[in-house]
Design a protein around this motif. Structure first.
Motif, short mmCIF file in Angstrom:
data_model
loop_
_atom_site.label_atom_id
_atom_site.label_comp_id
_atom_site.label_asym_id
_atom_site.label_seq_id
_atom_site.Cartn_x
_atom_site.Cartn_y
_atom_site.Cartn_z
N ALA A 138 0.83 -1.21 0.00
CA ALA A 138 0.00 0.00 0.00
C ALA A 138 0.86 1.26 0.00
CB ALA A 138 -0.94 -0.01 1.20
N GLY A 139 1.96 1.26 0.77
CA GLY A 139 2.88 2.39 0.75
C GLY A 139 3.51 2.60 -0.60
N THR A 140 3.88 1.53 -1.28
CA THR A 140 4.45 1.65 -2.63
C THR A 140 3.43 2.23 -3.60
OG1 THR A 140 5.90 -0.24 -2.22
CG2 THR A 140 5.53 0.37 -4.52
N MET A 141 2.18 1.83 -3.50
CA MET A 141 1.14 2.36 -4.38
C MET A 141 0.90 3.85 -4.13
SD MET A 141 -1.70 -0.67 -4.61
CE MET A 141 -1.35 -2.17 -5.53
N ILE A 142 0.98 4.28 -2.89
CA ILE A 142 0.82 5.70 -2.59
C ILE A 142 1.96 6.51 -3.21
CG2 ILE A 142 0.79 7.39 -0.72
CD1 ILE A 142 -0.66 5.34 0.98
N VAL A 143 3.17 5.99 -3.13
CA VAL A 143 4.31 6.69 -3.75
C VAL A 143 4.14 6.77 -5.26
CG1 VAL A 143 6.79 6.57 -4.13
CG2 VAL A 143 5.87 6.07 -1.88
N LEU A 144 3.66 5.71 -5.88
CA LEU A 144 3.40 5.75 -7.32
C LEU A 144 2.34 6.81 -7.66
CD1 LEU A 144 3.39 1.95 -8.25
CD2 LEU A 144 5.21 3.63 -8.62
N ALA A 145 1.33 6.94 -6.81
CA ALA A 145 0.33 7.97 -7.03
C ALA A 145 0.95 9.36 -6.97
CB ALA A 145 -0.80 7.83 -6.00
N VAL A 146 1.89 9.57 -6.06
CA VAL A 146 2.57 10.86 -5.97
C VAL A 146 3.37 11.12 -7.24
CG1 VAL A 146 4.30 12.18 -4.69
CG2 VAL A 146 2.64 10.78 -3.47
N PHE A 147 4.01 10.09 -7.78
CA PHE A 147 4.73 10.24 -9.05
C PHE A 147 3.79 10.65 -10.17
CE2 PHE A 147 8.27 7.14 -7.65
CZ PHE A 147 8.99 8.21 -7.12
N TYR A 148 2.63 10.02 -10.24
CA TYR A 148 1.66 10.37 -11.28
C TYR A 148 1.23 11.83 -11.15
CZ TYR A 148 1.18 5.39 -12.35
OH TYR A 148 1.41 4.10 -12.72
N LEU A 149 0.92 12.25 -9.93
CA LEU A 149 0.47 13.62 -9.72
C LEU A 149 1.57 14.63 -10.04
CD1 LEU A 149 -1.49 13.14 -6.37
CD2 LEU A 149 -2.45 13.40 -8.65
N ALA A 150 2.79 14.30 -9.69
CA ALA A 150 3.90 15.21 -9.96
C ALA A 150 4.16 15.37 -11.45
CB ALA A 150 5.17 14.72 -9.26
N ASN A 151 3.86 14.35 -12.23
CA ASN A 151 4.08 14.40 -13.68
C ASN A 151 2.87 14.92 -14.45
OD1 ASN A 151 6.76 13.43 -13.77
ND2 ASN A 151 6.02 11.35 -13.41
N GLY A 152 1.84 15.35 -13.74
CA GLY A 152 0.69 15.92 -14.42
C GLY A 152 -0.39 14.93 -14.77
N ALA A 153 -0.21 13.65 -14.45
CA ALA A 153 -1.23 12.63 -14.71
C ALA A 153 -2.17 12.58 -13.51
CB ALA A 153 -0.59 11.28 -14.99
N TYR A 154 -3.03 13.58 -13.40
CA TYR A 154 -3.87 13.72 -12.21
C TYR A 154 -4.91 12.61 -12.12
CZ TYR A 154 -1.76 18.33 -12.65
OH TYR A 154 -0.87 19.36 -12.79
N PHE A 155 -5.46 12.22 -13.24
CA PHE A 155 -6.48 11.16 -13.22
C PHE A 155 -5.88 9.85 -12.73
CE2 PHE A 155 -8.82 7.72 -15.31
CZ PHE A 155 -10.09 7.96 -14.82
N LEU A 156 -4.71 9.50 -13.26
CA LEU A 156 -4.07 8.25 -12.82
C LEU A 156 -3.68 8.32 -11.35
CD1 LEU A 156 -1.76 7.33 -15.85
CD2 LEU A 156 -3.93 6.31 -15.18
N GLY A 157 -3.23 9.48 -10.88
CA GLY A 157 -2.87 9.61 -9.48
C GLY A 157 -4.05 9.42 -8.55
N VAL A 158 -5.19 10.04 -8.91
CA VAL A 158 -6.39 9.88 -8.08
C VAL A 158 -6.89 8.45 -8.11
CG1 VAL A 158 -8.78 10.60 -7.81
CG2 VAL A 158 -7.03 12.30 -8.32
N VAL A 159 -6.89 7.83 -9.29
CA VAL A 159 -7.33 6.43 -9.41
C VAL A 159 -6.41 5.51 -8.62
CG1 VAL A 159 -7.57 4.52 -11.03
CG2 VAL A 159 -8.52 6.75 -11.59
#
Length: 286
Positions: A55-76
């Protein structure tokens, strides 16, 4: 104006492809956290700890998505994968009570070698994908999100990658059906009736009547306080065996016996006082 357009485009492309100091620091810190979480998910002996690491790894991946502008993927990534799927898996593991010994049992013969082969194949595909992406021209996230992040993602899923999307959906459905088939167990014998269960309890000498409730003479109904028998001793049937195994049962036998002795003393004094008053009343009447 036309002559400066290529210059402006090249400057914008170089600026978009340049990594700032903040982005680099963010990446290297979170990348270490993500790798540690992935290793913990693989090597942790407790299933609950593995789920929390993943779960911690998935949260970090979400932060990567949000930082790169992929907001939809980060929220999902946070709402669906971390918030729903992983938490559901974590709750199931905690309720079922999977221990470390269960993970060491090889239920399918040769599954370890098969898992190692799958990891090798997946790693090869992952490295090939990363190498292919690094060798091609990078257009930048701004161009990819020119019409909107959700619109661009939908256009890629239902045009260029529609077959991969459908195959992935079919694979997930097949995995869900396979999980239900593997966990379903056919009943090999007829279910025992209520009468048969009662007769079995009588033959085995088990408790036939309902278990007595906890508490001391109805003055306390806490589950960790055993009930008292008429002689003042505690009854083991009034407390859950789980609490008794954990050592969480409060010892009230000595206190209860003292209270019982005091109650008997007060009762005796009251009866003696009553007899004295009766005797005095009779003497006065004579």
């Amino acid at each position: 104006m036309n002559a400066s357009s290529p210059v402006v485009s090249s400057l914008a492309a170089s600026a978009a492809s340049t990594t700032s100091t903040g982005e680099a620091v963010q990446f290297w810190i979170l990348a270490v956290v993500a790798v540690l979480g992935a290793l913990g998910a693989v090597f942790m002996r407790q299933a609950v700890h593995s789920a929390l690491s993943l779960a911690g790894t998935m949260i970090v991946l979400a932060v990567f998505y949000l930082a790169n502008g992929a907001y939809f993927l980060g929220v999902v990534q946070i709402v669906v994968y971390t918030g729903a799927i992983m938490m559901l898996f974590l709750f199931v593991v905690m309720l079922v009570g999977v221990t470390a010994a269960d993970s060491l049992k090889e239920t399918i013969k040769g599954q370890r070698w098969l898992a190692a082969l799958c990891v090798l194949g997946f790693g090869t595909l992952l490295m090939a994908g990363i190498a292919n992406a690094s060798l091609k021209e990078w257009n930048g996230i701004g161009r990819a999100n020119a019409g909107g992040n959700v619109e661009g993602l939908a256009a890629l899923l239902f045009t260029k990658y529609v077959f991969a999307f459908e195959i992935t959906g079919a694979l997930l459905i097949t995995a869900a059906v396979g999980a239900m088939v593997l966990t379903h167990r056919e009943r090999t014998e007829r279910a025992a009736t209520q009468r048969e269960l009662a007769e079995r309890r009588i033959r085995e000498g088990k408790q036939i009547t309902p278990l007595p409730a906890p508490g001391v003479y109805a003055r306390h109904n806490a589950v960790d306080i055993p009930g008292l028998l008429p002689d003042g001793t505690t009854s083991d049937l009034t407390v859950s065996p789980t609490l008794r195994a954990r050592g969480q049962v409060r010892d009230v036998s000595g206190e209860a016996l003292d209270d019982l002795a005091a109650l008997e003393q007060r009762s005796g004094d009251w009866q003696e006082r009553g007899r004295s008053e009766d005797a005095g009343a009779k003497g006065a009447g004579k």
